[in-house]
Design an enzyme around this catalytic site. Structure first.
Site, short mmCIF file in Angstrom:
data_model
loop_
_atom_site.label_atom_id
_atom_site.label_comp_id
_atom_site.label_asym_id
_atom_site.label_seq_id
_atom_site.Cartn_x
_atom_site.Cartn_y
_atom_site.Cartn_z
CG PHE A 27 46.69 49.83 47.01
CD1 PHE A 27 46.30 49.24 45.82
CD2 PHE A 27 46.82 51.21 47.05
CE1 PHE A 27 46.06 50.00 44.69
CE2 PHE A 27 46.57 51.99 45.93
CZ PHE A 27 46.20 51.37 44.75
CB CYS A 33 43.20 35.26 41.31
SG CYS A 33 42.38 35.94 39.84
CB CYS A 48 44.26 36.16 34.13
SG CYS A 48 45.24 37.68 34.29
CB CYS A 51 48.61 38.10 36.86
SG CYS A 51 48.47 38.93 38.46
CG ASP A 52 51.62 43.46 36.70
OD1 ASP A 52 50.63 43.21 37.41
OD2 ASP A 52 51.85 44.59 36.23
CB THR A 53 49.95 41.33 41.13
OG1 THR A 53 49.77 42.55 40.41
CG2 THR A 53 49.88 41.61 42.62
CD GLU A 119 42.80 48.52 41.51
OE1 GLU A 119 43.64 47.57 41.59
OE2 GLU A 119 43.12 49.71 41.38
CG HIS A 215 51.79 51.96 40.35
ND1 HIS A 215 50.77 52.18 39.47
CD2 HIS A 215 51.97 50.62 40.39
CE1 HIS A 215 50.34 51.04 38.99
NE2 HIS A 215 51.05 50.06 39.51
#
Length: 221
Positions: A27, A33, A48, A51-53, A119, A215
């Site tokens: 990855f 973004c 957005c 977002c969890d990142t 992605e 995951h």
């Protein structure tokens, strides 16, 4: 000389979701973004907001500013941990990878034997020859991609409900239950309730499949 690339992190793990779930992959998470700047104080006003990142900066594992496509591909090859050079697979993610992924990088990754997945939120055109495109539209953003391998929506989203994207052609259609974000003064349904709503939608509209993030269940990167 190629441009530089700002990368949050690069790591070797199993793909946790979608049609390639369970497949070993490198990855490469690009920073930045176009739908959220990564600052918590601006989350509520972002297109957005869920977002969890962690997409801000270049301080993750193997993160940094790579000066060229050659340098970045060399690092990716080092991180591919399998003994064999066959079945190499990379997932370019973010952030929004389409802000940085270009033809030179795609060509060099192919030359190194990698199958390339991306992605993307679908708001930007992609370079040619990407092998697998996962498009995940967010909120009210305008989607320019009209064909992909996977259309994967976080569900439910105001402004991005599944019927809005009937014009996008895909091989697979997935709904991922939303993990409720933590935003001051905003109350979201529980995660269990959102999962139940996603299941119900898939049962009523069988074009769509439930996508679980294995995951997270397995607690791997």
């Amino acid at each position: 000389m190629s441009k530089g690339y700002k990368v949050k992190e690069i790591f070797y793990t199993l793909q946790g979701e979608g049609a390639h779930s369970g497949r070993p992959a490198v990855f490469c998470r690009f920073s930045k973004c176009n739908l959220w700047n990564g600052r918590e104080k601006d989350r509520a006003d972002a297109i957005c907001s869920f977002c969890d990142t962690d997409i801000k900066g270049i301080d993750g594992v193997n993160g940094g500013e790579y000066s060229s496509a050659e340098e970045l591909v060399a690092k990716v090859c080092d991180i591919w941990a399998a003994n064999e050079i066959d079945n190499r697979f990379i997932v370019c993610t973010g952030g929004e990878p389409a802000l940085q992924v270009d033809t030179e990088l795609v060509d060099l990754l192919h030359d190194a034997g990698f199958e390339i997945a991306i992605e993307t939120n679908g708001t930007l055109p992609l370079p040619d020859r990407i092998d697998w495109v996962c498009c995940s539209p967010k909120g009210s953003s305008e989607v320019v991609l009209k064909k992909c391998n996977e259309l994967k929506l976080v569900f439910p989203q105001e402004g991005a409900m599944p019927d809005r994207f009937d014009d996008i052609e895909a091989e697979f259609y997935y709904l991922t239950p939303m993990s409720p974000p933590k935003i001051d003064d905003v109350i979201f349904p529980s995660e269990d309730d959102l999962t139940k709503r996603t299941i119900e939608y898939c049962l009523n509209e069988p074009k769509w499949r439930l996508n679980l993030q294995t995951h997270k269940v397995l607690k791997i990167a």
